[in-house]
Design a protein around this motif. Structure first.
Motif, PDB file in Angstrom:
ATOM      1  N   GLU A  63     -26.736  23.365  16.624  1.00 40.19           N
ATOM      2  CA  GLU A  63     -26.181  23.567  17.957  1.00 40.19           C
ATOM      3  C   GLU A  63     -24.947  24.454  17.934  1.00 40.19           C
ATOM      4  OE1 GLU A  63     -25.640  20.034  20.265  1.00 40.19           O
ATOM      5  OE2 GLU A  63     -27.560  19.189  19.615  1.00 40.19           O
ATOM      6  N   ALA A  64     -24.251  24.538  16.819  1.00 40.27           N
ATOM      7  CA  ALA A  64     -23.052  25.364  16.727  1.00 40.27           C
ATOM      8  C   ALA A  64     -23.392  26.846  16.787  1.00 40.27           C
ATOM      9  CB  ALA A  64     -22.283  25.048  15.452  1.00 40.27           C
ATOM     10  N   LYS A  65     -24.627  27.185  16.493  1.00 42.27           N
ATOM     11  CA  LYS A  65     -25.047  28.586  16.532  1.00 42.27           C
ATOM     12  C   LYS A  65     -25.304  29.061  17.956  1.00 42.27           C
ATOM     13  CE  LYS A  65     -27.018  28.350  11.934  1.00 42.27           C
ATOM     14  NZ  LYS A  65     -28.221  28.396  11.119  1.00 42.27           N
ATOM     15  N   ALA A  66     -25.393  28.147  18.893  1.00 41.43           N
ATOM     16  CA  ALA A  66     -25.612  28.500  20.301  1.00 41.43           C
ATOM     17  C   ALA A  66     -24.344  29.140  20.862  1.00 41.43           C
ATOM     18  CB  ALA A  66     -25.977  27.258  21.103  1.00 41.43           C
ATOM     19  N   PRO A  67     -24.474  29.939  21.932  1.00 42.23           N
ATOM     20  CA  PRO A  67     -23.293  30.602  22.499  1.00 42.23           C
ATOM     21  C   PRO A  67     -22.262  29.612  23.054  1.00 42.23           C
ATOM     22  CG  PRO A  67     -25.306  31.320  23.639  1.00 42.23           C
ATOM     23  CD  PRO A  67     -25.707  30.356  22.585  1.00 42.23           C
ATOM     24  N   LYS A  68     -22.738  28.501  23.607  1.00 40.99           N
ATOM     25  CA  LYS A  68     -21.817  27.490  24.147  1.00 40.99           C
ATOM     26  C   LYS A  68     -21.578  26.435  23.076  1.00 40.99           C
ATOM     27  CE  LYS A  68     -21.460  23.976  27.685  1.00 40.99           C
ATOM     28  NZ  LYS A  68     -22.225  23.165  28.619  1.00 40.99           N
ATOM     29  N   PRO A  69     -20.310  26.141  22.747  1.00 44.50           N
ATOM     30  CA  PRO A  69     -20.046  25.136  21.704  1.00 44.50           C
ATOM     31  C   PRO A  69     -20.523  23.749  22.147  1.00 44.50           C
ATOM     32  CG  PRO A  69     -18.007  25.822  22.740  1.00 44.50           C
ATOM     33  CD  PRO A  69     -19.087  26.695  23.288  1.00 44.50           C
ATOM     34  N   PRO A  70     -21.117  23.004  21.242  1.00 40.20           N
ATOM     35  CA  PRO A  70     -21.636  21.673  21.606  1.00 40.20           C
ATOM     36  C   PRO A  70     -20.506  20.661  21.773  1.00 40.20           C
ATOM     37  CG  PRO A  70     -21.909  22.033  19.272  1.00 40.20           C
ATOM     38  CD  PRO A  70     -21.367  23.324  19.848  1.00 40.20           C
ATOM     39  N   GLU A  71     -20.770  19.646  22.583  1.00 40.45           N
ATOM     40  CA  GLU A  71     -19.834  18.541  22.759  1.00 40.45           C
ATOM     41  C   GLU A  71     -20.288  17.377  21.896  1.00 40.45           C
ATOM     42  OE1 GLU A  71     -19.045  17.417  26.776  1.00 40.45           O
ATOM     43  OE2 GLU A  71     -19.013  19.485  27.463  1.00 40.45           O
ATOM     44  N   VAL A  72     -19.322  16.596  21.426  1.00 41.71           N
ATOM     45  CA  VAL A  72     -19.640  15.418  20.619  1.00 41.71           C
ATOM     46  C   VAL A  72     -20.297  14.391  21.540  1.00 41.71           C
ATOM     47  CG1 VAL A  72     -18.701  13.571  19.182  1.00 41.71           C
ATOM     48  CG2 VAL A  72     -17.707  15.862  19.070  1.00 41.71           C
ATOM     49  N   PRO A  73     -21.484  13.906  21.176  1.00 40.85           N
ATOM     50  CA  PRO A  73     -22.158  12.929  22.043  1.00 40.85           C
ATOM     51  C   PRO A  73     -21.449  11.579  22.043  1.00 40.85           C
ATOM     52  CG  PRO A  73     -23.403  13.258  20.032  1.00 40.85           C
ATOM     53  CD  PRO A  73     -22.260  14.232  19.999  1.00 40.85           C
ATOM     54  N   LYS A  74     -21.764  10.790  23.033  1.00 44.17           N
ATOM     55  CA  LYS A  74     -21.211   9.438  23.133  1.00 44.17           C
ATOM     56  C   LYS A  74     -22.098   8.495  22.318  1.00 44.17           C
ATOM     57  CE  LYS A  74     -18.781  10.126  27.379  1.00 44.17           C
ATOM     58  NZ  LYS A  74     -18.072  11.185  26.800  1.00 44.17           N
ATOM     59  N   PRO A  75     -21.529   7.376  21.820  1.00 43.49           N
ATOM     60  CA  PRO A  75     -22.330   6.440  21.022  1.00 43.49           C
ATOM     61  C   PRO A  75     -23.579   5.940  21.748  1.00 43.49           C
ATOM     62  CG  PRO A  75     -20.013   5.907  20.809  1.00 43.49           C
ATOM     63  CD  PRO A  75     -20.122   6.985  21.840  1.00 43.49           C
ATOM     64  N   ALA A  76     -23.485   5.747  23.069  1.00 44.75           N
ATOM     65  CA  ALA A  76     -24.642   5.262  23.833  1.00 44.75           C
ATOM     66  C   ALA A  76     -25.791   6.272  23.809  1.00 44.75           C
ATOM     67  CB  ALA A  76     -24.226   4.964  25.264  1.00 44.75           C
ATOM     68  N   GLU A  77     -25.472   7.549  23.654  1.00 44.02           N
ATOM     69  CA  GLU A  77     -26.512   8.581  23.596  1.00 44.02           C
ATOM     70  C   GLU A  77     -27.224   8.582  22.241  1.00 44.02           C
ATOM     71  OE1 GLU A  77     -24.438  12.200  24.427  1.00 44.02           O
ATOM     72  OE2 GLU A  77     -23.875  11.574  26.446  1.00 44.02           O
ATOM     73  N   ILE A  78     -26.575   8.089  21.202  1.00 49.25           N
ATOM     74  CA  ILE A  78     -27.130   8.110  19.853  1.00 49.25           C
ATOM     75  C   ILE A  78     -27.894   6.822  19.526  1.00 49.25           C
ATOM     76  CG2 ILE A  78     -26.542   8.446  17.403  1.00 49.25           C
ATOM     77  CD1 ILE A  78     -26.067  10.844  19.276  1.00 49.25           C
ATOM     78  N   GLU A  79     -27.590   5.738  20.227  1.00 51.23           N
ATOM     79  CA  GLU A  79     -28.238   4.454  19.928  1.00 51.23           C
ATOM     80  C   GLU A  79     -29.769   4.517  20.017  1.00 51.23           C
ATOM     81  OE1 GLU A  79     -26.168   1.718  22.448  1.00 51.23           O
ATOM     82  OE2 GLU A  79     -24.407   1.701  21.128  1.00 51.23           O
ATOM     83  N   PRO A  80     -30.363   5.178  21.023  1.00 52.78           N
ATOM     84  CA  PRO A  80     -31.834   5.278  21.022  1.00 52.78           C
ATOM     85  C   PRO A  80     -32.371   6.042  19.809  1.00 52.78           C
ATOM     86  CG  PRO A  80     -30.962   5.842  23.188  1.00 52.78           C
ATOM     87  CD  PRO A  80     -29.797   5.704  22.263  1.00 52.78           C
TER      88      PRO A  80
END
Length: 116
Positions: A63-80
């Motif tokens: 995702e860092a290679k994309a033109p827009k820098p990625p945001e750190v996800p929230k823990p609730a987004e990673i649980e699934p």
């Protein structure tokens, strides 16, 4: 024969002299009670952390290679994702999943923020 009585001053002096001869009471320090507990198994958390960290690093690098820098996800987004990665493997318990989420976020954050 006549009994002699002590005067109040003499009685007080005698009482004080007798108490001064007593040895000081020793205080006994009791050791704390011993509580028997089963050891906590940390391997599932650590194994999940390692798996999540590796995946977080790779996803953030892509995702860092994309033109827009990625945001750190929230823990609730990673649980699934953690539940999906755990699958039906018995060793991948809730502790493993918590470790996975922590590791994923740390790996992702390392790439995005440039932490070492």
């Amino acid at each position: 024969m006549k009994k002699r009585m002590l005067t109040p001053l003499a009685a007080a002096c005698a009482a004080l002299s007798l108490t001064a001869c007593d040895e000081p009471a020793q205080t006994r320090v009791e050791p704390p009670p011993v509580v028997r507990q089963a050891p906590v198994e940390t391997h599932p958390f650590e194994d999940g952390y390692d798996a999540g960290y590796a995946l977080g690093l790779s996803k953030a690098t892509l995702e860092a290679k994309a033109p827009k820098p990625p945001e750190v996800p929230k823990p609730a987004e990673i649980e699934p994702l953690a539940r999906e990665q755990a699958g039906e493997v018995p060793a991948r318990t809730e502790r493993w999943q918590r470790g996975f989420v922590e590791g994923y976020l740390d790996g992702f954050r390392k790439v995005v923020t440039g932490q070492k």
